[in-house]
Design an enzyme around this catalytic site. Structure first.
Site, PDB file in Angstrom:
ATOM      1  N   LYS A 297      -1.475   7.506  -9.979  1.00  0.00           N
ATOM      2  CA  LYS A 297      -2.637   6.939  -9.134  1.00  0.00           C
ATOM      3  C   LYS A 297      -3.307   6.803  -7.726  1.00  0.00           C
ATOM      4  O   LYS A 297      -1.615   6.129  -7.326  1.00  0.00           O
ATOM      5  CB  LYS A 297      -3.608   5.496  -9.144  1.00  0.00           C
ATOM      6  CG  LYS A 297      -4.773   5.039  -9.352  1.00  0.00           C
ATOM      7  CD  LYS A 297      -5.154   2.993  -9.810  1.00  0.00           C
ATOM      8  CE  LYS A 297      -6.816   2.867  -9.183  1.00  0.00           C
ATOM      9  NZ  LYS A 297      -6.676   1.653  -9.843  1.00  0.00           N
TER      10      LYS A 297
ATOM     11  N   SER B  28     -11.247   1.119 -12.583  1.00  0.00           N
ATOM     12  CA  SER B  28     -10.812   2.195 -11.303  1.00  0.00           C
ATOM     13  C   SER B  28      -9.893   3.474 -11.527  1.00  0.00           C
ATOM     14  O   SER B  28      -9.754   4.674 -11.118  1.00  0.00           O
ATOM     15  CB  SER B  28     -10.673   2.134 -10.501  1.00  0.00           C
ATOM     16  OG  SER B  28     -10.183   0.899  -9.769  1.00  0.00           O
TER      17      SER B  28
ATOM     18  N   SER C 176      -8.548  -2.203 -14.242  1.00  0.00           N
ATOM     19  CA  SER C 176      -8.987  -1.236 -13.887  1.00  0.00           C
ATOM     20  C   SER C 176      -7.958  -0.069 -14.848  1.00  0.00           C
ATOM     21  O   SER C 176      -7.693   1.173 -14.574  1.00  0.00           O
ATOM     22  CB  SER C 176      -9.026  -1.120 -12.580  1.00  0.00           C
ATOM     23  OG  SER C 176      -9.994  -1.061 -11.726  1.00  0.00           O
TER      24      SER C 176
HETATM   25  N1  GLN Z   1     -13.970  -2.872 -11.977  1.00  0.00           N
HETATM   26  C1  GLN Z   1     -13.440  -4.495 -11.386  1.00  0.00           C
HETATM   27  C2  GLN Z   1     -13.986  -3.770  -9.707  1.00  0.00           C
HETATM   28  O1  GLN Z   1     -14.393  -3.330  -9.694  1.00  0.00           O
HETATM   29  C3  GLN Z   1     -12.129  -4.268 -11.263  1.00  0.00           C
HETATM   30  C4  GLN Z   1     -11.246  -2.458 -10.692  1.00  0.00           C
HETATM   31  C5  GLN Z   1      -9.649  -2.885  -9.962  1.00  0.00           C
HETATM   32  O2  GLN Z   1      -9.811  -3.457 -11.341  1.00  0.00           O
HETATM   33  N2  GLN Z   1      -9.414  -2.356  -9.587  1.00  0.00           N
HETATM   34  O3  GLN Z   1     -13.578  -4.410  -9.531  1.00  0.00           O
END
Ligand code: GLN
Length: 462
Positions: A59, A134, A158
């Site tokens: 990532k 994400s 994410s």
């Molecule tokens: N959807 C969550 C956020 O927007 C989790 C994102 C993540 O785990 N990086 O913060």
């Protein structure tokens, strides 16, 4: 049998040309990589080990020497990392080869990967739909068969949510057992490096190689091992409230419970009282930490710098204004709002207290059950854009995944079924350091229902 199909070990040697062309062709449809450059990875590899020659994706908020590190944001476009994250380095030291950097929601903020400043990643099951986020690029790359596993990061879901949307496994380890050195901070008290893979054992092997205390991350801790050898008998099943889950997810969840019972586990319905606080507490803490962590992007030392600024304060203001996407700005505003002087007790400190209460409730439950089952996300993979789920609804839908980040406990997303052509996953959560329990149950489920191949998945390069 080796945990990776044989073709992966020759992908970057004997089959290099075929493999590279295959990925580039497939990724025109999926758009999972921001940078695909196996030669760089081959140059970093200098050892043989248990993962010798196995390609993997990283990532793009994890640093890899000589690869770009954009975090999916214009504010870091063109930035090349001068060093490698500890978690990635440990895999390289075991022979694995980074082949590229995968797409993500800007700085990990989102559940769709659509907030990336560079491209939209498509779900390999239906390209009109998101791969989740994400870590959507990592999930889509694995589900399309471009790499056998990829690294993601999980601050509020994410790794698990895109794994569920793509029909693969997604592990979020216990907070602190994998070093965060080289992970670009979003919310430091919640961020964890995780694994997305096609099989349970692949995640297990990769996790075991990555874990360990690191002097470069003072929140990292040594993993003491499972307290009971990973044994699981009793599973707490979060009661699925009527009408909250999409019918396909509800059906899949019920099927997963049935599968666990058939395999001899004792299941018991549980209610978690503090669940209703999870989303507000998560977004208070995550945005507060994000607003502090993102203060370093000023356009002065690195990353995007606005042209023609007249003073250093103009340079900072304009670079941040032009470099950050709307979602990031929203979060910085929320974060500074909850931290502003005079209001900390009302928001941030209160959220910290409720966070402790949530953790205590989970700990109490784990006196009675060995793991907890709950949904990953209330809906199947949704369509790109706002038509099916608005950004606000996406945040509300983080309810099931955020709990494991607020408690720091390990969790895994496992494929449960395919409904109307789209995969659905379920989630298991265990007490701290009990990843082995997650793997044990996931393996049992995998025998009945292995990760389903997406329509784009191919088992050869041709
Ligand atoms: N959807 C969550 C956020 O927007 C989790 C994102 C993540 O785990 N990086 O913060």
């Amino acid at each position: 049998m080796h945990i990776f199909e044989k073709r992966w070990s020759t992908a970057l040697s004997a089959d290099k040309k075929e493999y590279t062309q295959f990925v580039m062709r497939q990724d025109e449809t999926v758009e999972s990589f921001l940078q695909f450059d196996p030669e760089r990875g081959i140059a970093l590899q200098h050892t043989n080990g248990s993962l010798a020659g196995i390609p993997f994706g990283v990532k793009d908020n994890l640093a890899v020497d000589s690869y770009q590190l954009t975090c999916g944001s214009k504010i870091l476009s063109g930035f090349t990392s001068p060093y490698t994250a500890t978690a990635v380095q440990k895999l390289i030291d075991n022979g694995a080869v980074v082949v590229g950097k995968t797409n993500l929601d800007q700085f990990g903020m989102g559940s769709s990967t659509d907030t990336s400043a560079f491209k939209k990643t498509n779900n390999p099951w239906d390209t009109e739909r998101v791969a989740g986020g994400s870590s959507g690029g990592s999930a889509a790359a694995v589900a399309a068969g471009l790499v056998p596993f990829a690294l993601g990061t999980d601050t509020g879901g994410s790794v698990r949510q895109p794994a569920s949307f793509c029909g693969i496994y997604g592990l979020k380890p216990t907070y602190g057992v994998v070093s965060r050195y080289g992970l670009t901070a979003y919310a430091s008290s919640l961020d964890v490096v995780g694994v997305l893979s096609k099989t349970v054992d692949q995640s297990r092997i990769v996790f075991n190689l990555m874990k360990g205390q690191d002097e470069r991350d003072n929140t990292s801790i040594m993993h003491p091992g499972s307290s009971n050898g990973g044994a699981v008998k009793r599973i707490g099943v979060l009661t699925a409230q009527k009408g909250v889950l999409h019918p396909d997810v509800e059906k899949s969840y019920a099927e997963a419970v049935g599968r666990l019972q058939q395999n001899g586990y004792t299941t018991r319905e549980i209610d978690i009282e503090t669940m209703k606080y999870v989303v507000p507490v998560y977004y208070t803490i995550a945005t507060a930490e994000a607003s502090a962590n993102l203060a370093r992007y000023t356009g002065i030392r690195y990353g995007y710098a606005a042209q023609d600024a007249k003073s250093s304060s103009d340079l900072m203001e304009e670079s941040r204004n032009e470099g950050f996407g709307d979602e990031i700005k929203l979060r910085i505003l929320l974060g500074t709002y909850v931290l502003r002087s005079g209001f900390q007790d009302q928001y941030y400190h209160r959220a910290q207290k409720i966070r402790t209460a949530i953790r205590n409730e989970f700990s109490r439950l784990f006196n009675e059950v060995d793991v907890i089952l709950m949904p990953v996300f209330p809906t199947p993979p949704f369509k790109h854009g706002d038509s099916e789920l608005t950004p606000f609804q996406q945040k509300v839908a983080d309810k099931y995944t955020c709990a494991a980040n607020l408690t720091g406990f390990p969790a895994i997303s496992i494929p449960s079924s395919v409904e109307n052509g789209l995969p659905v996953g379920v989630q298991l959560i265990a007490p701290p350091f009990e990843e082995e329990r997650l793997f044990a149950v996931a393996r049992v489920c995998e025998k009945d229902f292995p990760s389903p191949d997406s329509p784009l998945y191919k088992t050869s390069w041709s």
